[in-house]
Design an enzyme around this catalytic site. Structure first.
Site: not given
Ligand code: NAP
Ligand code: 3JN
Length: 337
Positions: A133, A246
């Site tokens: 992000c 952010h």
């Molecule tokens: P979050 O609010 O903690 O949500 C995590 C999601 O993943 C929930 O739907 C959760 O399901 C599911 N999950 C976790 N463990 C799982 C498993 N073992 N099997 C199936 N589903 C599972 O996190 P978030 O902020 O949405 O972020 C999720 C991911 O998106 C991050 O880890 C990162 O890789 C990515 N992300 C990317 C950016 C970016 O910069 N582009 C920003 C933020 C996040 P439950 O509700 O059932 O636990």
């Molecule tokens: O911390 C933030 O503001 C962005 C977080 C992104 C993030 C959180 C957990 C795992 C990532 C990501 O998108 O880089 C990951 C990841 O490594 O997939």
């Protein structure tokens, strides 16, 4: 390859999370042609319902078999789940748009910001990666300046909201604020220190070089997306007690001189950018105003008076929208175009 259809079966892996919920609502908001939504999450959420286009859709468990008949799979369930399930989804014929860092630096996987390098999508072999992000927000604003004046070096400090860490972190900030204002002890489960009324210069794990993974993601991803390894990037990423958006203080050094007015004019015409810059009237981008918006807001555009060709900018974008879910849906829109 994606077969052209009127409507597509779209899976969202991580549909119950902060990013996944945003993906579902953006698909609806932007009228993405969805014939069936397949929300997937862990066994904890199996059977829950997600509202989509006036219907309650039942959440299924993320398994390798869940992708049969799925055309496009948006992944936001963490890197480990992406590594485990994205190849199975591709094997089933889905095109995966992955929000995690699992595949971002894989040379075979395009890393895409549609305003910056949409052409990269064509080179995919099943998986397309969504950048971090903080990288997305910064590059939407910097690409037009790079095209005009060739950026040599970027020095960035981020002020990242807790929603970037996910739903548990949003709750932690809210609970700590309530506890402290009621003279109660706080609980620390997500962050190593109190996040309420504090700033933590620590996002993701520390590496051998003293930087955090988040900081190095900004370095490596910028070079890949801009297709220019010559750009120097150095980052300090900070978690701040803000729920959403952010903010980034960005200093750039360019090959060619750009005045602040020239930069303002370039950014005013740039896709996905909104120049919000009138300091005399106290107008500059603020997280609370940019929350829920699609554009990357840029303000405080100034010439860096310490070097011949430098600019300072203040960039704010909604981390859950442009920083994650919206960028992924825009990639999907490019795919079906
Ligand atoms: P979050 O609010 O903690 O949500 C995590 C999601 O993943 C929930 O739907 C959760 O399901 C599911 N999950 C976790 N463990 C799982 C498993 N073992 N099997 C199936 N589903 C599972 O996190 P978030 O902020 O949405 O972020 C999720 C991911 O998106 C991050 O880890 C990162 O890789 C990515 N992300 C990317 C950016 C970016 O910069 N582009 C920003 C933020 C996040 P439950 O509700 O059932 O636990
Ligand atoms: O911390 C933030 O503001 C962005 C977080 C992104 C993030 C959180 C957990 C795992 C990532 C990501 O998108 O880089 C990951 C990841 O490594 O997939």
């Amino acid at each position: 390859m994606l077969t052209k259809k009127n409507k597509y079966v779209v899976a969202v892996a991580g549909a119950t999370g902060a990013v996944g919920r945003e993906m579902v609502s953006i698909l609806e908001e932007r009228d993405f042609p969805v014939s069936e939504l397949v929300p997937l999450a862990s066994e904890r959420s199996e059977g829950e319902r997600i509202e989509f286009c006036g219907k309650n859709v039942v959440v299924k468990r993320l398994t390798k078999d869940a992708f049969k008949g799925v055309d496009i799979a948006l992944f936001s369930a963490g890197g480990e789940r992406s590594l485990e399930f994205a190849p199975a989804a591709v094997q089933s014929g889905s095109i995966v748009i992955d929000n995690s860092s699992a595949f971002r630096m894989d040379p075979k996987v395009p890393l895409v910001v549609p305003e910056v390098n949409p052409h990269a999508i064509a080179g995919h072999s099943g998986i397309i990666a969504n950048p971090n992000c903080s990288t997305i927000g910064m590059l939407v604003a910097l690409k037009p300046l790079h095209d005009a004046a060739q950026i040599k070096r970027i020095v960035v400090t981020t002020f990242q909201s807790v929603s970037g860490t996910g739903k548990k972190a949003i709750d932690e900030l809210a609970q700590q604020v309530v506890a402290l204002l009621n003279f109660k002890d706080i609980e620390k489960k997500v962050y190593p220190h109190q996040i309420a009324f504090n700033c933590l210069p620590h996002i993701d794990a520390f590496l051998e070089n003293g930087y955090t993974k988040e900081e190095m993601k900004m370095v490596h991803e910028t070079k890949k997306i801009m297709e220019d390894d010559s750009i120097g990037v150095t980052a300090t990423t900070v978690r701040v007690p803000v729920f959403r958006c952010h903010s980034e203080s960005v200093n750039i050094e360019t090959e060619k001189k750009l005045t602040a007015n020239e930069a303002r004019a370039i950014l005013s015409a740039a896709p996905g950018v909104l120049v919000y810059d009138d300091p005399k009237r106290n107008i500059y981008p603020l997280a609370i105003d940019v929350s829920g918006k699609d554009e990357t807001y840029v303000g405080r555009i100034r010439e860096d008076e310490s070097i011949p060709n430098g600019l300072n900018l203040w960039i704010v974008s909604d981390n859950l929208r442009k920083g994650a879910a919206l960028n992924a849906v825009q990639i999907a829109e490019e795919l079906i175009r």
